[in-house]
Structure formats: structure tokens, C-alpha cells
Design a protein around this motif. Structure first.
Motif, short mmCIF file in Angstrom:
data_model
loop_
_atom_site.label_atom_id
_atom_site.label_comp_id
_atom_site.label_asym_id
_atom_site.label_seq_id
_atom_site.Cartn_x
_atom_site.Cartn_y
_atom_site.Cartn_z
N VAL A 128 1.01 -1.01 0.26
CA VAL A 128 -0.17 -0.20 -0.07
C VAL A 128 0.85 1.21 -0.09
CG1 VAL A 128 -1.70 1.26 1.24
CG2 VAL A 128 -1.86 -1.06 1.35
N ASN A 157 -5.48 -0.63 3.15
CA ASN A 157 -4.81 -1.61 4.04
C ASN A 157 -5.83 -2.85 3.82
OD1 ASN A 157 -2.11 -0.98 4.88
ND2 ASN A 157 -3.27 0.65 5.91
N LYS A 160 -4.66 -5.28 1.14
CA LYS A 160 -3.34 -5.88 1.13
C LYS A 160 -3.17 -7.43 1.13
CE LYS A 160 1.21 -5.45 3.05
NZ LYS A 160 2.34 -4.69 3.88
#
Length: 429
Positions: A128, A157, A160
Motif C-alpha cells: 500500500v 490496507n 493488502k
């Protein structure tokens, strides 16, 4: 050694020298692993050249390599690309080589083919960064924040580690630029889902959904391809000022479909239509005479509406607010105030509840005195009227109560006789 043998040996040496290929930057070559140097790089012999090359650890693979011994062993033959020359001596010089870049070149070729064919690719999110996400598509790819999803994403996030299906927006191998979009894929999928949903959803259906967005006027619920609107008035039987007070984005909800407008792609929903009717069993919950806790919801010129159960409001008429005279309910009550009320009347069919506040309060002394004096005065007046009637003679009571037919006299005759008697008495005096 004979002259012929010397001549043959020289020819073989010349042939060997002539067979050595020249190495140029950018060439794709094969290199045999000769040694591993300090676990940091691989020494290879470039086949057909008679020279050696070096492959640093980071150039062994497009994947992260922590141990060089896991990526290469002595005797392995690797496909490599020449990056640059190390040293200037042709015989003793060597070259910087890369297996990673050769792999990447092949990946770029494959990605370009997918792009030209209009296909999507799949890649995991590895990082990220400011402004978007980095993915590993064999080569580094970038997804701008605006192309991640079909709605605003607050926390990147969350993506991710996820493998995303991506559309190739821009590709430039020479600059190692690969711009991708997950939003384009999502929108295409949702378009297909939207068309299917509009065909299958029907008014009256009760379905599951997820809150997608909240506004001041309602909540948009994702039904799997299309968002339907739950107006603020359809969220609960209780009065809701702002949808955000009772709902959260991502919350799973059960909704009833009120209407479907396929042409305008609009679906109207209701949450409260799936909830129990608040007035059911109200006679048992709020029987006449019951004392309940309530909250003032609205004030009008003629009284106060008080909620005694979720979705159940009763009216306290202005005359039932206080024993004292008040001009308006605002004089003594406030919206949101918690109070106790007594049930005066219950009408389930009309969904009406008559309540009283003053019925639970003790009457002021002055009010009691006034209320008691009124019956006493009425009682004394009645006794005086009864006494006057009792003072009349029996014949008078009989005459007054008798019908005209039984006395033989009309009312006018009786009055005339009384007048004559009164005049005669005056003359004698």
C-alpha cells in the motif's frame, strides 16, 4: 611433432577462436553456474563466448530471494540477459547478467498480449503506497486509488494480500509502467448483476442486503448487483432523525421490496416492514389504567405525543397535562423529556392511545376546595327548592301536578282566579 600435426593444431585453435561469439549489452545468453560467491552472487560461464558473468542475488528472480542457494546450484544453466560490461579487458573482462529481467521481459510480452486481446489479469496486492496499491503481476503494477473500487475506499490496507482481477489501462514496458484498474472489473460485474437483479426482484419479496451508503434521507442497500433505497421513514417504527444514528455501512439487514422500477433502475425498500407491528397486542401491553414510561416525541397546540413503546405513540391532550391551566404544552414539556403517563383509553383498530399526566399527580389544595364547594352549593340550592315545594298545601301540589283533564281547569283559568283573589283582597283593605 610433424609439420602436418602442427598445422592441424593451429587450424583447430583458429576455429575455436573464430567460434567465440561477441557479447553485447541486451543479448540473451545461456550461463552455466560455475560458483556461488559469498552467498551474494552467482558466477557463470557464458556459453559460446569463453567469458564469465556475474548474476547478483537481486537479479536471480522476479520473486524475492533470501537464499541464493535456493535459486541456483553449481551446474545449473540459466537463461540470462546481458545488462552491462564489467572491466575493459576483453579477455579477462566479465559481464553483469540478469535472470530476473529476462523473466520480466517475457512477462511484459505476455501482459501486452493480454492487453491487446482485451483480457483481464489477476495479481496479488503486495504493498500500500501513497495514492494506491502495488501488485505483483510478474512485473510491478500500480492501481491508483480512484481505480480500486466503485466506491470511495477509506482504508487501502484492507486490500493488502488480496488477489484482484484487473483490467490493463496502460502498459509501457520500456518505462516499466503498468497501470491497472479493479474498479473497471467491478463495474462490469455489477452491470451484469444489476440486469439480473432487475429481472428477478419483485415487490413484496423479503431479501438480505448490506448497507452500502448512508445519506440524510435514507440508506442505500446493496442487494447484490443493484442498490435499493430505504427511505428514512422506512427504517424503523421509531422516529429516526438520521440514518447514521441507527445503521452502519457494511451492516447486514433484512429488507422488504416495496417497488421495482426497471426503466429507471430504482428499487424502493423497507426495513420496518420486516419488523413486528408495534401495535400488535397493545391492549395487553397498555391496558386502560396502566402506568407507563414514555418519552415526549412531538408537541402541538392541542397536546403532546408520547412514545410508550417503539413505534407506539399516544396523545396527552392539553387538558390532561396539568391540573393548572396552561396556554400551550411547551409551557411544561420538552421534546425528549421522559415522563410517566396513565392510559385513559385504548383503540387498537384506530391505533390511538389516550394518555394522561395529571392523572398521576396530586390535585392542588385550591383546586380541591373549588371542586368540593361546587357540589355543596348545588346541594344547598336543591334543599331550598325542595323545602319551598314542601311548604305548599297538599291541594296546591295536587293541582300543580295533576293533568289538565283531571282538574277541569286550564292553566289560564287557574291563573285568572288567582288574579281575581288578589284584587278582591286589595279592595277590602
Amino acid at each position: 611433432m610433424s609439420e602436418n600435426e602442427n598445422s592441424q593444431e593451429k587450424n583447430e585453435l583458429l576455429d575455436a577462436l573464430n567460434s567465440v561469439e561477441e557479447v553485447n549489452v541486451g543479448d540473451v545468453v545461456k550461463g552455466e553456474v560455475l560458483a556461488i560467491d559469498d552467498d551474494k552472487q552467482v558466477i557463470v560461464g557464458i556459453q559460446g563466448t569463453g567469458v564469465e558473468g556475474v548474476v547478483p542475488l537481486k537479479e536471480l528472480s522476479t520473486q524475492r530471494v533470501d537464499d541464493v542457494n535456493e535459486a541456483a546450484k553449481v551446474g545449473d544453466v540459466l537463461d540470462l540477459v546481458v545488462i552491462s560490461r564489467i572491466g575493459s579487458d576483453k579477455e579477462n573482462g566479465s559481464y553483469l547478467l540478469s535472470h530476473r529481467r529476462l523473466e520480466a521481459r517475457k512477462v511484459w510480452d505476455d501482459v501486452e498480449k493480454e492487453y491487446e486481446a482485451g483480457h483481464t489479469i489477476k495479481a496479488p496486492v503486495t504493498q500500500v503506497v501513497k495514492g494506491g496499491l502495488v501488485v505483483d503481476a510478474g512485473v510491478r503494477g500500480f492501481i491508483p486509488a480512484s481505480m480500486i473500487d466503485d466506491h470511495y475506499v477509506e482504508d487501502l490496507n484492507a486490500y493488502k494480500g488480496q488477489e484482484l482481477e484487473l483490467k490493463i489501462i496502460e502498459i509501457e514496458p520500456s518505462e516499466n509502467r503498468l497501470i491497472l484498474s479493479h474498479r473497471a472489473v467491478v463495474e462490469k460485474q455489477r452491470e451484469a448483476q444489476r440486469e439480473e437483479a432487475l429481472k428477478t426482484l419483485q415487490a413484496g419479496d423479503v431479501v438480505e442486503g448490506k448497507v452500502a451508503r448512508l445519506t440524510n434521507f435514507g440508506a442505500f442497500v446493496d442487494l447484490g448487483g443493484i442498490d435499493g433505497l430505504v427511505h428514512v421513514s422506512e427504517i424503523s417504527y421509531e422516529r429516526v432523525e438520521k440514518p447514521a444514528d441507527v445503521l452502519k455501512v457494511g451492516q447486514e439487514v433484512t429488507v422488504k421490496i416495496l417497488s421495482v422500477d426497471a426503466d429507471r433502475e430504482r428499487v424502493s425498500l423497507s426495513i420496518k416492514a420486516t419488523l413486528p407491528e408495534p401495535w400488535d397486542g397493545i391492549e395487553e401491553k397498555a391496558p386502560q389504567g396502566a402506568v407507563l414510561d414514555g418519552k415526549v416525541k412531538r408537541l402541538t397546540s392541542f397536546g403532546a405525543f408520547v412514545e410508550v413503546f417503539p413505534g407506539v405513540e399516544g396523545l396527552v391532550h392539553i387538558s390532561q397535562i396539568s391540573h393548572q391551566h396552561i396556554a400551550t404544552p411547551n409551557d411544561v414539556l420538552k421534546v425528549g423529556q421522559e415522563i410517566k403517563v396513565k392510559v385513559l383509553d385504548v383503540r387498537p383498530d384506530e391505533k390511538r392511545l389516550a394518555l394522561s399526566i395529571k392523572a398521576l399527580e396530586e390535585k392542588p389544595q385550591t383546586a380541591d376546595d373549588d371542586n368540593e364547594s361546587q357540589p355543596e352549593r348545588r346541594s344547598n340550592n336543591n334543599r331550598r327548592r325542595n323545602n319551598n315545594r314542601d311548604n305548599r298545601t297538599a291541594s296546591e301540589r295536587s293541582t300543580a301536578n295533576a293533568p289538565e283533564e283531571s282538574t277541569g281547569f286550564t292553566l289560564g283559568d287557574l291563573i285568572g282566579d288567582e288574579l281575581k283573589n288578589a284584587e278582591s283582597n286589595n279592595d277590602e283593605n
